[in-house]
Enzyme design. Structure first.
Site, PDB file in Angstrom:
ATOM      1  N   CYS A  93       0.775  -1.077  -0.004  1.00  0.00           N
ATOM      2  CA  CYS A  93      -0.069  -0.145   0.076  1.00  0.00           C
ATOM      3  C   CYS A  93       0.845   1.149   0.002  1.00  0.00           C
ATOM      4  CB  CYS A  93      -1.217   0.080   1.322  1.00  0.00           C
ATOM      5  SG  CYS A  93      -1.614   1.424   1.588  1.00  0.00           S
ATOM      6  N   ASN A 115       2.706  -8.456  -1.057  1.00  0.00           N
ATOM      7  CA  ASN A 115       1.638  -9.560  -0.476  1.00  0.00           C
ATOM      8  C   ASN A 115       2.380 -10.931  -0.189  1.00  0.00           C
ATOM      9  OD1 ASN A 115      -0.156  -7.662  -2.093  1.00  0.00           O
ATOM     10  ND2 ASN A 115      -1.597  -8.800  -0.645  1.00  0.00           N
TER      11      ASN A 115
HETATM   12  P1  HMG Z   1     -10.575  12.864  -1.195  1.00  0.00           P
HETATM   13  O1  HMG Z   1      -9.740  13.930  -1.979  1.00  0.00           O
HETATM   14  O2  HMG Z   1     -10.893  13.081   0.278  1.00  0.00           O
HETATM   15  O3  HMG Z   1     -12.194  12.765  -2.145  1.00  0.00           O
HETATM   16  O4  HMG Z   1     -10.046  11.254  -1.502  1.00  0.00           O
HETATM   17  P2  HMG Z   1     -13.195  13.685  -2.231  1.00  0.00           P
HETATM   18  O5  HMG Z   1     -14.409  12.825  -1.799  1.00  0.00           O
HETATM   19  O6  HMG Z   1     -13.177  14.987  -1.343  1.00  0.00           O
HETATM   20  O7  HMG Z   1     -13.502  14.218  -3.731  1.00  0.00           O
HETATM   21  C1  HMG Z   1     -12.643  15.056  -4.257  1.00  0.00           C
HETATM   22  C2  HMG Z   1     -12.597  14.888  -5.961  1.00  0.00           C
HETATM   23  O8  HMG Z   1     -12.128  13.544  -6.346  1.00  0.00           O
HETATM   24  C3  HMG Z   1     -14.040  14.993  -6.341  1.00  0.00           C
HETATM   25  O9  HMG Z   1     -13.808  15.736  -7.711  1.00  0.00           O
HETATM   26  C4  HMG Z   1     -14.338  13.750  -6.682  1.00  0.00           C
HETATM   27  O10 HMG Z   1     -15.408  13.311  -7.501  1.00  0.00           O
HETATM   28  C5  HMG Z   1     -13.267  12.825  -6.929  1.00  0.00           C
HETATM   29  P3  HMG Z   1     -14.177  17.295  -8.011  1.00  0.00           P
HETATM   30  O11 HMG Z   1     -15.518  17.238  -7.688  1.00  0.00           O
HETATM   31  O12 HMG Z   1     -13.220  17.844  -7.109  1.00  0.00           O
HETATM   32  O13 HMG Z   1     -13.786  17.212  -9.663  1.00  0.00           O
HETATM   33  N1  HMG Z   1     -13.379  11.350  -6.558  1.00  0.00           N
HETATM   34  C6  HMG Z   1     -12.986  10.553  -7.356  1.00  0.00           C
HETATM   35  N2  HMG Z   1     -12.578  10.292  -8.568  1.00  0.00           N
HETATM   36  C7  HMG Z   1     -12.570   9.237  -9.218  1.00  0.00           C
HETATM   37  N3  HMG Z   1     -12.795   7.950  -8.716  1.00  0.00           N
HETATM   38  C8  HMG Z   1     -13.136   8.040  -7.351  1.00  0.00           C
HETATM   39  C9  HMG Z   1     -13.330   9.288  -6.806  1.00  0.00           C
HETATM   40  N4  HMG Z   1     -13.667   9.457  -5.388  1.00  0.00           N
HETATM   41  C10 HMG Z   1     -13.581  11.195  -5.379  1.00  0.00           C
HETATM   42  N5  HMG Z   1     -13.232   6.793  -6.708  1.00  0.00           N
HETATM   43  C11 HMG Z   1     -10.438   9.061  -1.725  1.00  0.00           C
HETATM   44  C12 HMG Z   1     -10.713  10.247  -1.332  1.00  0.00           C
HETATM   45  C13 HMG Z   1     -11.021   7.890  -1.214  1.00  0.00           C
HETATM   46  C14 HMG Z   1     -11.001   9.103  -3.398  1.00  0.00           C
HETATM   47  C15 HMG Z   1      -8.903   9.104  -2.002  1.00  0.00           C
HETATM   48  O14 HMG Z   1      -8.123   9.127  -0.730  1.00  0.00           O
HETATM   49  C16 HMG Z   1      -8.491   7.738  -2.646  1.00  0.00           C
HETATM   50  O15 HMG Z   1      -8.768   7.519  -3.756  1.00  0.00           O
HETATM   51  N6  HMG Z   1      -7.779   6.733  -1.948  1.00  0.00           N
HETATM   52  C17 HMG Z   1      -7.267   5.620  -2.359  1.00  0.00           C
HETATM   53  C18 HMG Z   1      -6.038   5.009  -1.619  1.00  0.00           C
HETATM   54  C19 HMG Z   1      -5.689   3.670  -1.991  1.00  0.00           C
HETATM   55  O16 HMG Z   1      -6.268   3.206  -2.995  1.00  0.00           O
HETATM   56  N7  HMG Z   1      -4.885   2.939  -1.150  1.00  0.00           N
HETATM   57  C20 HMG Z   1      -4.389   1.561  -1.453  1.00  0.00           C
HETATM   58  C21 HMG Z   1      -5.677   0.620  -1.179  1.00  0.00           C
HETATM   59  S1  HMG Z   1      -5.847  -0.022   0.362  1.00  0.00           S
HETATM   60  C22 HMG Z   1      -4.756  -1.200   0.664  1.00  0.00           C
HETATM   61  O17 HMG Z   1      -3.979  -1.740  -0.549  1.00  0.00           O
HETATM   62  C23 HMG Z   1      -5.187  -2.113   1.727  1.00  0.00           C
HETATM   63  C24 HMG Z   1      -5.727  -3.523   1.123  1.00  0.00           C
HETATM   64  O18 HMG Z   1      -4.570  -4.029   0.304  1.00  0.00           O
HETATM   65  C25 HMG Z   1      -5.890  -4.313   2.540  1.00  0.00           C
HETATM   66  C26 HMG Z   1      -4.482  -4.488   3.280  1.00  0.00           C
HETATM   67  O19 HMG Z   1      -3.427  -4.666   2.831  1.00  0.00           O
HETATM   68  O20 HMG Z   1      -4.782  -4.134   4.614  1.00  0.00           O
HETATM   69  C27 HMG Z   1      -7.119  -3.303   0.785  1.00  0.00           C
HETATM   70 MG    MG Z   2      -2.886  -5.508   0.841  1.00  0.00          MG
END
Ligand code: HMG
Ligand code: MG
Length: 315
Positions: A240, A249
Protein backbone atom coordinates in the site's frame (compact mmCIF):
# COMPACT_ATOMS: atom_id res chain seq x y z
CA UNK A 1 -4.99 -31.83 13.15
CA UNK A 2 -7.97 -31.56 10.82
CA UNK A 3 -7.34 -29.64 7.62
CA UNK A 4 -10.06 -28.80 5.10
CA UNK A 5 -10.22 -30.60 1.75
CA UNK A 6 -10.29 -27.29 -0.10
CA UNK A 7 -9.94 -23.53 0.38
CA UNK A 8 -10.59 -20.45 -1.76
CA UNK A 9 -7.68 -18.28 -2.83
CA UNK A 10 -8.40 -14.73 -3.93
CA UNK A 11 -5.72 -13.44 -6.30
CA UNK A 12 -5.07 -9.77 -5.52
CA UNK A 13 -1.94 -9.26 -7.65
CA UNK A 14 -3.58 -7.23 -10.43
CA UNK A 15 -4.80 -4.72 -7.82
CA UNK A 16 -2.72 -4.84 -4.63
CA UNK A 17 0.32 -5.95 -6.61
CA UNK A 18 0.25 -3.52 -9.48
CA UNK A 19 -0.87 -0.54 -7.37
CA UNK A 20 2.63 -0.53 -5.92
CA UNK A 21 4.76 -0.90 -9.06
CA UNK A 22 7.26 1.91 -9.50
CA UNK A 23 7.13 1.76 -13.32
CA UNK A 24 3.97 2.12 -15.37
CA UNK A 25 2.59 -1.26 -16.43
CA UNK A 26 0.90 -1.24 -19.86
CA UNK A 27 -2.84 -1.90 -19.82
CA UNK A 28 -2.35 -4.86 -22.17
CA UNK A 29 -0.01 -6.54 -19.65
CA UNK A 30 -2.64 -6.13 -16.90
CA UNK A 31 -5.34 -7.61 -19.12
CA UNK A 32 -3.17 -10.54 -20.14
CA UNK A 33 -2.18 -11.18 -16.50
CA UNK A 34 -5.82 -11.41 -15.44
CA UNK A 35 -6.69 -13.67 -18.39
CA UNK A 36 -3.79 -15.99 -17.56
CA UNK A 37 -4.87 -16.12 -13.89
CA UNK A 38 -8.43 -17.08 -14.74
CA UNK A 39 -7.11 -19.73 -17.15
CA UNK A 40 -5.00 -21.11 -14.28
CA UNK A 41 -8.17 -21.76 -12.28
CA UNK A 42 -8.64 -18.77 -9.94
CA UNK A 43 -12.30 -18.21 -9.17
CA UNK A 44 -11.79 -14.90 -7.38
CA UNK A 45 -9.59 -12.17 -8.87
CA UNK A 46 -9.32 -8.59 -7.68
CA UNK A 47 -8.85 -6.90 -11.03
CA UNK A 48 -8.20 -3.25 -10.21
CA UNK A 49 -9.41 -0.36 -8.11
CA UNK A 50 -11.71 2.57 -8.77
CA UNK A 51 -10.02 4.94 -6.34
CA UNK A 52 -8.97 8.45 -7.30
CA UNK A 53 -6.31 8.19 -10.05
CA UNK A 54 -4.34 10.96 -8.38
CA UNK A 55 -4.01 8.81 -5.27
CA UNK A 56 -3.09 5.61 -7.17
CA UNK A 57 -1.90 6.57 -10.66
CA UNK A 58 -0.75 2.98 -11.31
CA UNK A 59 -4.41 1.92 -11.67
CA UNK A 60 -5.70 4.95 -13.56
CA UNK A 61 -6.69 2.60 -16.41
CA UNK A 62 -9.15 0.68 -14.19
CA UNK A 63 -12.13 1.24 -16.50
CA UNK A 64 -10.28 -0.03 -19.55
CA UNK A 65 -8.80 -3.08 -17.77
CA UNK A 66 -12.20 -4.10 -16.40
CA UNK A 67 -13.79 -3.74 -19.84
CA UNK A 68 -11.12 -5.60 -21.78
CA UNK A 69 -10.59 -8.75 -19.68
CA UNK A 70 -11.94 -12.11 -20.84
CA UNK A 71 -14.87 -13.21 -18.63
CA UNK A 72 -14.82 -16.88 -17.74
CA UNK A 73 -17.98 -18.34 -16.22
CA UNK A 74 -17.82 -18.85 -12.45
CA UNK A 75 -15.04 -16.30 -11.88
CA UNK A 76 -15.69 -13.24 -9.70
CA UNK A 77 -13.83 -10.26 -11.19
CA UNK A 78 -13.97 -7.79 -8.31
CA UNK A 79 -12.65 -4.26 -7.80
CA UNK A 80 -11.64 -2.11 -4.86
CA UNK A 81 -14.09 0.76 -4.36
CA UNK A 82 -13.67 3.63 -1.84
CA UNK A 83 -16.94 5.54 -2.26
CA UNK A 84 -20.07 6.04 -4.39
CA UNK A 85 -18.12 7.73 -7.19
CA UNK A 86 -15.87 4.66 -7.35
CA UNK A 87 -18.90 2.38 -7.32
CA UNK A 88 -20.51 4.20 -10.26
CA UNK A 89 -17.30 3.73 -12.25
CA UNK A 90 -16.99 0.07 -11.22
CA UNK A 91 -20.58 -0.73 -12.18
CA UNK A 92 -20.26 1.02 -15.52
CA UNK A 93 -17.12 -0.96 -16.30
CA UNK A 94 -18.79 -4.26 -15.38
CA UNK A 95 -17.15 -5.20 -12.05
CA UNK A 96 -18.45 -8.55 -10.83
CA UNK A 97 -17.75 -7.92 -7.13
CA UNK A 98 -17.20 -4.87 -4.94
CA UNK A 99 -14.52 -4.62 -2.26
CA UNK A 100 -14.77 -1.74 0.21
CA UNK A 101 -12.00 -0.93 2.66
CA UNK A 102 -11.02 0.96 5.78
CA UNK A 103 -8.39 0.64 8.46
CA UNK A 104 -8.57 -0.43 12.09
CA UNK A 105 -6.21 2.45 12.99
CA UNK A 106 -7.17 6.12 12.66
CA UNK A 107 -3.91 7.46 11.24
CA UNK A 108 -3.61 4.94 8.41
CA UNK A 109 -7.27 5.41 7.55
CA UNK A 110 -6.77 9.15 7.26
CA UNK A 111 -3.56 8.88 5.25
CA UNK A 112 -5.13 6.29 2.93
CA UNK A 113 -8.63 7.66 2.34
CA UNK A 114 -8.60 11.12 3.91
CA UNK A 115 -11.22 10.41 6.57
CA UNK A 116 -11.52 9.29 10.19
CA UNK A 117 -12.89 5.80 10.79
CA UNK A 118 -16.26 7.13 11.96
CA UNK A 119 -16.52 9.41 8.91
CA UNK A 120 -15.84 6.41 6.66
CA UNK A 121 -18.84 4.26 7.69
CA UNK A 122 -21.47 6.58 6.15
CA UNK A 123 -19.39 6.66 2.94
CA UNK A 124 -19.29 2.86 2.71
CA UNK A 125 -22.90 2.13 3.74
CA UNK A 126 -24.53 3.28 0.46
CA UNK A 127 -21.78 1.55 -1.53
CA UNK A 128 -22.52 -1.79 0.14
CA UNK A 129 -26.29 -1.26 -0.14
CA UNK A 130 -26.20 -0.44 -3.85
CA UNK A 131 -23.72 -3.20 -4.71
CA UNK A 132 -25.92 -5.76 -2.89
CA UNK A 133 -29.03 -4.42 -4.65
CA UNK A 134 -27.16 -4.96 -7.95
CA UNK A 135 -26.69 -8.59 -6.89
CA UNK A 136 -22.91 -8.32 -6.48
CA UNK A 137 -20.83 -10.05 -3.82
CA UNK A 138 -19.29 -7.52 -1.41
CA UNK A 139 -16.13 -7.89 0.61
CA UNK A 140 -14.96 -5.49 3.32
CA UNK A 141 -11.27 -5.13 4.09
CA UNK A 142 -10.04 -4.23 7.57
CA UNK A 143 -6.51 -2.88 7.04
CA UNK A 144 -3.77 -2.48 9.66
CA UNK A 145 -5.40 -5.28 11.66
CA UNK A 146 -2.11 -6.39 13.21
CA UNK A 147 -0.22 -3.13 13.22
CA UNK A 148 -0.23 0.41 11.86
CA UNK A 149 2.78 2.11 10.26
CA UNK A 150 1.96 5.25 12.26
CA UNK A 151 0.45 3.96 15.53
CA UNK A 152 2.15 0.61 16.09
CA UNK A 153 0.13 -2.20 17.64
CA UNK A 154 -3.61 -2.14 17.05
CA UNK A 155 -5.85 -3.52 19.81
CA UNK A 156 -7.83 -6.65 18.89
CA UNK A 157 -11.07 -4.98 20.08
CA UNK A 158 -10.59 -2.19 17.53
CA UNK A 159 -10.31 -4.74 14.68
CA UNK A 160 -13.36 -6.63 15.93
CA UNK A 161 -15.33 -3.39 16.17
CA UNK A 162 -14.55 -2.41 12.54
CA UNK A 163 -15.31 -5.94 11.31
CA UNK A 164 -18.62 -5.90 13.19
CA UNK A 165 -19.63 -2.63 11.53
CA UNK A 166 -18.84 -4.05 8.09
CA UNK A 167 -20.95 -7.15 8.79
CA UNK A 168 -23.82 -4.95 10.01
CA UNK A 169 -23.58 -3.02 6.73
CA UNK A 170 -24.15 -6.29 4.89
CA UNK A 171 -20.77 -7.34 3.47
CA UNK A 172 -20.59 -11.01 2.55
CA UNK A 173 -17.00 -11.42 3.63
CA UNK A 174 -14.49 -9.59 5.78
CA UNK A 175 -10.82 -9.68 4.72
CA UNK A 176 -8.46 -9.01 7.60
CA UNK A 177 -5.36 -7.20 6.34
CA UNK A 178 -1.87 -7.29 7.78
CA UNK A 179 -1.05 -4.26 5.67
CA UNK A 180 2.55 -3.85 6.86
CA UNK A 181 3.37 -7.52 7.41
CA UNK A 182 4.02 -7.58 11.14
CA UNK A 183 1.81 -10.46 12.31
CA UNK A 184 3.07 -13.75 13.74
CA UNK A 185 1.05 -16.99 13.90
CA UNK A 186 0.07 -16.68 17.58
CA UNK A 187 -1.52 -13.29 16.90
CA UNK A 188 -3.40 -14.73 13.94
CA UNK A 189 -4.88 -17.46 16.13
CA UNK A 190 -5.91 -14.95 18.80
CA UNK A 191 -7.44 -12.48 16.33
CA UNK A 192 -9.40 -15.15 14.43
CA UNK A 193 -10.79 -16.46 17.74
CA UNK A 194 -11.91 -12.96 18.73
CA UNK A 195 -13.40 -12.24 15.28
CA UNK A 196 -15.34 -15.49 15.21
CA UNK A 197 -17.62 -13.98 17.89
CA UNK A 198 -18.90 -11.41 15.35
CA UNK A 199 -18.19 -12.93 11.90
CA UNK A 200 -18.85 -16.58 11.04
CA UNK A 201 -15.54 -18.29 10.24
CA UNK A 202 -16.63 -19.09 6.69
CA UNK A 203 -16.98 -15.35 6.03
CA UNK A 204 -13.49 -14.42 7.21
CA UNK A 205 -10.60 -14.07 4.75
CA UNK A 206 -6.98 -13.36 5.68
CA UNK A 207 -4.77 -10.97 3.70
CA UNK A 208 -1.09 -11.03 4.60
CA UNK A 209 1.82 -8.94 3.45
CA UNK A 210 5.19 -10.61 3.87
CA UNK A 211 7.52 -7.88 5.12
CA UNK A 212 9.06 -10.11 7.78
CA UNK A 213 8.73 -13.50 6.11
CA UNK A 214 5.91 -14.64 8.43
CA UNK A 215 3.04 -14.67 5.94
CA UNK A 216 3.05 -18.34 4.92
CA UNK A 217 3.25 -19.36 8.60
CA UNK A 218 0.37 -16.98 9.29
CA UNK A 219 -1.72 -18.67 6.61
CA UNK A 220 -0.98 -22.03 8.21
CA UNK A 221 -2.16 -20.59 11.54
CA UNK A 222 -5.32 -19.23 9.91
CA UNK A 223 -6.00 -22.60 8.35
CA UNK A 224 -5.66 -24.35 11.70
CA UNK A 225 -7.96 -21.75 13.27
CA UNK A 226 -10.67 -22.63 10.74
CA UNK A 227 -10.30 -19.90 8.08
CA UNK A 228 -10.98 -21.10 4.54
CA UNK A 229 -10.37 -18.00 2.43
CA UNK A 230 -6.98 -16.41 1.81
CA UNK A 231 -5.62 -13.61 -0.36
CA UNK A 232 -2.34 -13.84 -2.22
CA UNK A 233 -0.52 -12.03 -5.00
CA UNK A 234 1.39 -13.61 -7.84
CA UNK A 235 5.14 -13.29 -7.41
CA UNK A 236 4.66 -11.56 -4.06
CA UNK A 237 3.91 -8.24 -5.76
CA UNK A 238 2.23 -5.55 -3.76
CA UNK A 239 1.96 -3.05 -1.00
CA UNK A 240 0.00 0.00 0.00
CA UNK A 241 1.65 3.27 -1.08
CA UNK A 242 0.18 4.85 2.08
CA UNK A 243 1.84 2.29 4.39
CA UNK A 244 5.54 3.18 4.40
CA UNK A 245 7.95 0.28 4.81
CA UNK A 246 5.47 -2.42 3.86
CA UNK A 247 6.44 -4.91 1.19
CA UNK A 248 4.49 -7.24 -1.06
CA UNK A 249 1.66 -9.62 -0.38
CA UNK A 250 2.34 -13.23 0.36
CA UNK A 251 3.22 -14.86 -2.97
CA UNK A 252 0.49 -16.96 -4.55
CA UNK A 253 2.97 -19.63 -5.65
CA UNK A 254 4.31 -20.03 -2.10
CA UNK A 255 0.79 -20.32 -0.69
CA UNK A 256 -0.08 -22.91 -3.35
CA UNK A 257 3.00 -24.91 -2.33
CA UNK A 258 1.91 -24.84 1.33
CA UNK A 259 -1.68 -25.81 0.58
CA UNK A 260 -1.13 -28.45 -2.09
CA UNK A 261 1.69 -30.16 -0.20
CA UNK A 262 -0.64 -30.24 2.85
CA UNK A 263 -3.31 -31.97 0.75
CA UNK A 264 -5.61 -28.93 0.60
CA UNK A 265 -7.15 -28.38 -2.84
CA UNK A 266 -7.50 -24.92 -4.44
CA UNK A 267 -8.64 -25.80 -7.97
CA UNK A 268 -5.61 -23.84 -9.22
CA UNK A 269 -2.98 -25.22 -11.57
CA UNK A 270 0.33 -24.53 -9.82
CA UNK A 271 2.37 -25.07 -12.96
CA UNK A 272 0.38 -22.55 -14.97
CA UNK A 273 0.76 -20.03 -12.15
CA UNK A 274 4.53 -20.62 -12.29
CA UNK A 275 4.53 -20.03 -16.05
CA UNK A 276 2.50 -16.86 -15.52
CA UNK A 277 4.98 -15.66 -12.90
CA UNK A 278 7.86 -16.25 -15.37
CA UNK A 279 5.97 -14.35 -18.05
CA UNK A 280 5.25 -11.52 -15.58
CA UNK A 281 8.92 -11.22 -14.63
CA UNK A 282 9.73 -10.69 -18.28
CA UNK A 283 6.84 -8.24 -18.74
CA UNK A 284 7.82 -6.16 -15.67
CA UNK A 285 11.53 -6.43 -16.45
CA UNK A 286 12.48 -7.35 -12.90
CA UNK A 287 12.70 -10.47 -10.73
CA UNK A 288 9.73 -11.33 -8.54
CA UNK A 289 10.20 -11.93 -4.83
CA UNK A 290 8.49 -15.30 -4.33
CA UNK A 291 10.47 -18.29 -3.10
CA UNK A 292 8.97 -20.28 -5.98
CA UNK A 293 10.34 -17.82 -8.55
CA UNK A 294 13.81 -18.00 -7.01
CA UNK A 295 13.69 -21.80 -7.15
CA UNK A 296 12.55 -21.77 -10.77
CA UNK A 297 15.39 -19.49 -11.72
CA UNK A 298 17.75 -21.96 -10.03
CA UNK A 299 18.96 -19.40 -7.54
CA UNK A 300 18.04 -21.52 -4.58
CA UNK A 301 18.91 -25.14 -3.79
CA UNK A 302 15.81 -27.34 -3.84
CA UNK A 303 16.41 -31.07 -4.02
CA UNK A 304 17.20 -32.26 -7.54
CA UNK A 305 16.78 -28.83 -9.09
CA UNK A 306 19.31 -27.42 -6.62
CA UNK A 307 21.80 -30.24 -7.28
CA UNK A 308 21.71 -29.41 -10.99
CA UNK A 309 22.30 -25.77 -10.23
CA UNK A 310 26.08 -25.54 -10.09
CA UNK A 311 27.22 -22.44 -8.32
CA UNK A 312 23.72 -21.52 -7.14
CA UNK A 313 23.89 -18.38 -5.09
CA UNK A 314 21.40 -19.31 -2.37
CA UNK A 315 19.21 -16.58 -1.08
P1 HMG B 1 -10.67 12.92 -1.36
O1 HMG B 1 -9.72 13.87 -1.99
O2 HMG B 1 -10.99 13.10 0.10
O3 HMG B 1 -12.01 12.85 -2.22
O4 HMG B 1 -10.10 11.46 -1.58
P2 HMG B 1 -13.33 13.72 -2.19
O5 HMG B 1 -14.45 12.82 -1.86
O6 HMG B 1 -13.11 14.96 -1.36
O7 HMG B 1 -13.44 14.17 -3.73
C1 HMG B 1 -12.47 15.01 -4.34
C2 HMG B 1 -12.55 14.86 -5.85
O8 HMG B 1 -12.18 13.53 -6.21
C3 HMG B 1 -13.95 15.05 -6.43
O9 HMG B 1 -13.79 15.61 -7.73
C4 HMG B 1 -14.48 13.66 -6.60
O10 HMG B 1 -15.45 13.51 -7.61
C5 HMG B 1 -13.22 12.91 -6.98
P3 HMG B 1 -14.11 17.15 -8.02
O11 HMG B 1 -15.54 17.32 -7.60
O12 HMG B 1 -13.15 17.90 -7.13
O13 HMG B 1 -13.83 17.28 -9.48
N1 HMG B 1 -13.31 11.51 -6.60
C6 HMG B 1 -13.07 10.46 -7.41
N2 HMG B 1 -12.69 10.38 -8.70
C7 HMG B 1 -12.55 9.15 -9.23
N3 HMG B 1 -12.78 8.01 -8.54
C8 HMG B 1 -13.15 8.05 -7.25
C9 HMG B 1 -13.30 9.32 -6.65
N4 HMG B 1 -13.66 9.70 -5.39
C10 HMG B 1 -13.67 11.03 -5.38
N5 HMG B 1 -13.38 6.93 -6.58
C11 HMG B 1 -10.45 9.09 -1.85
C12 HMG B 1 -10.78 10.34 -1.04
C13 HMG B 1 -11.01 7.90 -1.11
C14 HMG B 1 -11.07 9.20 -3.24
C15 HMG B 1 -8.90 9.00 -1.98
O14 HMG B 1 -8.35 9.14 -0.70
C16 HMG B 1 -8.43 7.72 -2.59
O15 HMG B 1 -8.67 7.45 -3.76
N6 HMG B 1 -7.72 6.86 -1.79
C17 HMG B 1 -7.31 5.55 -2.26
C18 HMG B 1 -6.09 5.08 -1.56
C19 HMG B 1 -5.76 3.67 -2.00
O16 HMG B 1 -6.22 3.19 -3.02
N7 HMG B 1 -4.90 2.97 -1.20
C20 HMG B 1 -4.51 1.63 -1.51
C21 HMG B 1 -5.61 0.63 -1.37
S1 HMG B 1 -5.89 0.09 0.30
C22 HMG B 1 -4.79 -1.24 0.50
O17 HMG B 1 -3.95 -1.45 -0.33
C23 HMG B 1 -4.95 -2.15 1.68
C24 HMG B 1 -5.58 -3.51 1.30
O18 HMG B 1 -4.78 -4.18 0.35
C25 HMG B 1 -5.71 -4.40 2.55
C26 HMG B 1 -4.44 -4.48 3.39
O19 HMG B 1 -3.36 -4.76 2.84
O20 HMG B 1 -4.57 -4.32 4.59
C27 HMG B 1 -6.98 -3.33 0.73
MG1 MG C 1 -2.93 -5.28 0.84
Amino acid sequence: MILPDAVVLCEVGPRDGLQNEARAVPTQVKVELINRLSQAGFRSIEVTSFVHPRWIPQLADADEVMRRIERRPGVVYSALVPNERGLERALRAGAGGVNVFLSASETHNRKNINKSISETYPVLEPVVRTAKAEGLPVRGYVSTAFGCPYEGRVPVEQVVQVARRLVEMGVDEVSIGDTIGVAVPMEVTALVEALAAVVPLERIALHFHDTRGTAVANIAAGLRAGVRRFDASIGGLGGCPYAPGATGNVATEDVLYLLHRSGVDTGIDEERVGETADWLERALGRPLSSHASAIRRGRCGDGAAGAENEGGEGR
